[in-house]
Structures are given as C-alpha cells and as structure tokens.
Design an enzyme around this catalytic site. Structure first.
Site, short mmCIF file in Angstrom:
data_model
loop_
_atom_site.label_atom_id
_atom_site.label_comp_id
_atom_site.label_asym_id
_atom_site.label_seq_id
_atom_site.Cartn_x
_atom_site.Cartn_y
_atom_site.Cartn_z
N ARG A 1 2.64 40.80 -3.55
CA ARG A 1 1.89 39.97 -4.94
C ARG A 1 -0.03 39.76 -5.36
NH1 ARG A 1 5.68 35.02 -7.27
NH2 ARG A 1 7.28 36.40 -7.06
N HIS B 1 5.91 43.63 -13.52
CA HIS B 1 6.89 42.45 -12.79
C HIS B 1 8.49 43.37 -12.44
CE1 HIS B 1 8.57 39.86 -9.36
NE2 HIS B 1 8.94 38.74 -9.84
N GLN C 1 12.10 41.96 -10.59
CA GLN C 1 12.52 40.74 -10.92
C GLN C 1 13.83 42.13 -12.22
OE1 GLN C 1 12.75 37.97 -10.87
NE2 GLN C 1 14.48 38.87 -12.02
N ASP D 1 10.81 33.27 -19.97
CA ASP D 1 10.06 33.35 -18.89
C ASP D 1 9.38 31.62 -19.15
OD1 ASP D 1 9.14 32.87 -16.80
OD2 ASP D 1 7.47 34.95 -16.90
N CYS E 1 14.06 34.67 -15.57
CA CYS E 1 13.22 35.13 -13.79
C CYS E 1 13.55 34.29 -12.96
CB CYS E 1 12.75 35.72 -13.57
SG CYS E 1 10.94 34.98 -14.67
N ARG F 1 18.21 40.67 -7.38
CA ARG F 1 16.68 40.54 -6.83
C ARG F 1 17.08 41.10 -4.86
NH1 ARG F 1 12.73 37.92 -7.63
NH2 ARG F 1 11.00 39.53 -6.92
N1 NVA Z 1 5.65 34.99 -15.66
C1 NVA Z 1 5.79 34.28 -14.29
C2 NVA Z 1 6.78 35.11 -13.42
C3 NVA Z 1 7.79 33.47 -12.15
C4 NVA Z 1 8.42 34.76 -11.51
C5 NVA Z 1 4.43 33.96 -13.39
O1 NVA Z 1 3.62 35.14 -12.81
O2 NVA Z 1 4.37 33.28 -12.51
N1 CP Z 2 11.51 35.26 -10.13
C1 CP Z 2 10.61 35.60 -8.93
O1 CP Z 2 10.14 36.06 -8.43
O2 CP Z 2 10.50 34.01 -8.31
P1 CP Z 2 9.72 33.90 -7.06
O3 CP Z 2 8.34 33.69 -7.49
O4 CP Z 2 10.40 32.98 -6.31
O5 CP Z 2 9.37 34.92 -6.00
#
Ligand code: NVA
Ligand code: CP
Length: 304
Positions: free
Chosen positions: A102, A129, A132, A221, A261, A289
């Site tokens: 990540r 992502h 997800q 989101d 998500c 997930r």
């Molecule tokens: N768009 C959000 C998704 C979190 C799972 C982010 O990147 O923070």
């Molecule tokens: N939806 C998702 O990826 O959640 P986290 O940021 O908690 O991993």
C-alpha cells in the site's frame, strides 16, 4: 498472471475465476473446513499509509490458508531511509513468497513488481484499489449471480476507487455511470481508454440525481482520501450536493445495493440513514475483502 497491480491487467476470465473461487473459499471457511494450500508461505505487507481492513484481511487470510504474514511499516524499513525499490524487491524475493504493498504512487508498486521475482499485490495506491473492487463485485455476484444487465453508479470523487470501478466495468462488460463534480472526475486516460474499449456504457456526468436513475448499485467513497487531508475544506465545499442520502437513493431501484469501501465519513459522502439502512451492503463488502484476497493469494502463490 504474476501480479495484481490493476484490474485493467486482468481478463474477464481472471476476474470471474477469482470471484467464483472466493465464493468456494468463503463457503469452506463458513463450514469450518481446514484448508492449508499456503503452508510454509509468507506474505510481506508493506504499508506506507494507514489501514484497518487491508492489513487485517490479508494477515488473517494468510493464516487461514496455512501461511503467515509479516507487517512492514514503510517508515520502519530501509525503504523509509531511501533504499531502492529494486534492492528491496530483490532481497524480499529471497525470503518470502509474495508482497502486498500500500503506497502513494502506482509507479512504486509497478517498479517493485518489475524487480521482484515474486508476485506483488496492490493493496491501494493513489491510482487504484483492485483488491477492494474484487470484494465489491463478489458482493454483487452473491446477490445477483451474474453481471448481466447490471447498472452500477459511482457518486463523488473520481479517486482510486472510481478508477477500479471503471476497470472492472470494462472487463466484465456492465454499465457504469460516474457522477463527479467538474474538476474531480477520474483519471482521463483511464476513462477514455475504457470508453474506447468497452462493450458496455461507461459515462461521466455531473448530476448525481440523473446518475442514480435505475441503478442496481450505488457506490461512493470519502471526499478526502489518505494524503489529501490538507485540502479538506476545499474538498468538502466542492462535493456539496454529492452526498448519498435518502433523498438521492429514492430515484434508484427499490432494491439498490449501497456500497462504500470504508472507512466512511458519515455525514459527508454518505448519510447515517443510508449506510445503516436496509440497502447497505458495506459490511458484506468489508468481509469479502478476506475471501476475495484468499482467492488471489491461492492463485498467485498456492501452486508453486
Ligand atoms: N479513496 C480512499 C480509499 C480508502 C480505502 C483513500 O485512498 O484514502
Ligand atoms: N477499504 C480499505 O482498504 O480499508 P483500509 O484502509 O482500512 O484498509
């Protein structure tokens, strides 16, 4: 398939296979069946951003499949002190069986994958992502049994989640309407590529009320993704009128699935009434997930 970096890189068959396998693994798990195809396998999980679901579902998934996972906070590794992705990839390839990362830049995940001799899984970048959205379409598949005639809608910020919805709609061939404010649409290259290659309708508009008409799925989101905290106030102003609330979903189908998500910013992109309402499937998505990623892990490292 060596890596999972973007759903664009997968075929329809790859995605369908993962979803069907995830359903089987989920059923095995619910029955309490022991299944350890990843015995002696290790997943390294590099996190440059926070996480609840991704970390816990990957770590638990490895454990349930008989393997183990190592949590590596970027800043606590030598990556945080400037060691190259090349050298990191080469070293990790000598110890472990796959890497989940990540990070901010999609290029970092792609570089790591190109240098690593082991599979690399994108656990979220600023760009997309994929894990997800595999869980999300598993959730849709469980309820509908197919993607035929599906009309999915995405409301709000054209971010990493929006990009992965575009890629999956392209690959699975269902209709997707995105409603985003001007200046906050998804990556133009991803959108125009999808519109050129898709057999289905993938459209970007600005009106959320128009978008949700006849929708089977409405997904949204946060308006302030990780790393955008400094722009919070401007973004809240820009997204006014894009909240998924009771009034908005009244224009969609009665049995519309409401997706998010998570983490949600309740009262911003989604109202409490909708996220806690009878159409909401957000916790099924979160659960899935685990099952979708187990299918990915089994596919990438289960047979070597
Ligand atoms: N768009 C959000 C998704 C979190 C799972 C982010 O990147 O923070
Ligand atoms: N939806 C998702 O990826 O959640 P986290 O940021 O908690 O991993």
């Amino acid at each position: 398939m060596k890596d999972l970096l973007s759903l664009y890189d997968l075929t329809k068959d790859d995605i369908t296979r993962i979803i069907k396998r995830a359903s089987i693994l989920k059923a095995k798990h619910k029955k309490g069946e022991q299944y350890y195809p990843l015995k002696d396998k290790t997943l390294g999980m590099i996190f440059e951003k926070p996480s609840t679901r991704t970390r816990v579902s990957f770590e638990t998934g490895m454990f349930q499949l008989g393997g183990q996972a190592i949590f590596l906070r970027w800043a606590d590794t030598q990556l945080g002190r400037g060691e190259s992705t090349h050298d990191t990839a080469k070293v990790l390839s000598r110890y472990i069986d796959a890497i989940m990362i990540r990070t901010f830049s999609q290029a970092t995940a792609e570089d790591l994958a190109s240098f690593a001799d082991i599979p690399v899984i994108n656990g979220l970048t600023d760009h997309c992502h994929p894990c997800q959205i595999l869980a999300d379409i598993l959730t849709v598949y469980e309820r509908r049994g197919s993607f035929d005639g599906l009309k999915a809608v995405y409301i709000g910020d054209g971010n990493n989640i929006a990009v992965s919805w575009i890629n999956v709609a392209l690959r699975l061939g269902f209709d997707l309407t995105l409603a985003c404010p001007d200046g906050h649409g998804p990556d133009v290259n991803v959108l125009s590529r999808a519109q050129k290659e898709a057999s289905s309708k993938i459209v970007l508009i600005t009106d959320p009320v128009e978008a949700v008409k006849g929708a089977d799925v409405i997904s949204t989101d946060t308006w302030v993704s990780m790393g955008q905290e400094g722009e919070r106030q401007q973004r809240l102003d820009a997204f006014k009128g894009y909240q998924v609330n009771e009034e908005l979903i009244a224009s969609s189908k009665k049995n519309v699935m409401i997706m998010h998500c998570l983490p949600a910013h309740r009262g911003e992109e989604i109202s409490d009434g909708v996220i806690d309402g009878e159409n909401s499937v957000v916790f099924d998505q979160a659960e899935n997930r685990l099952h979708a990623q187990k299918a990915v892990l089994e596919l990438l490292i289960g047979r070597s």
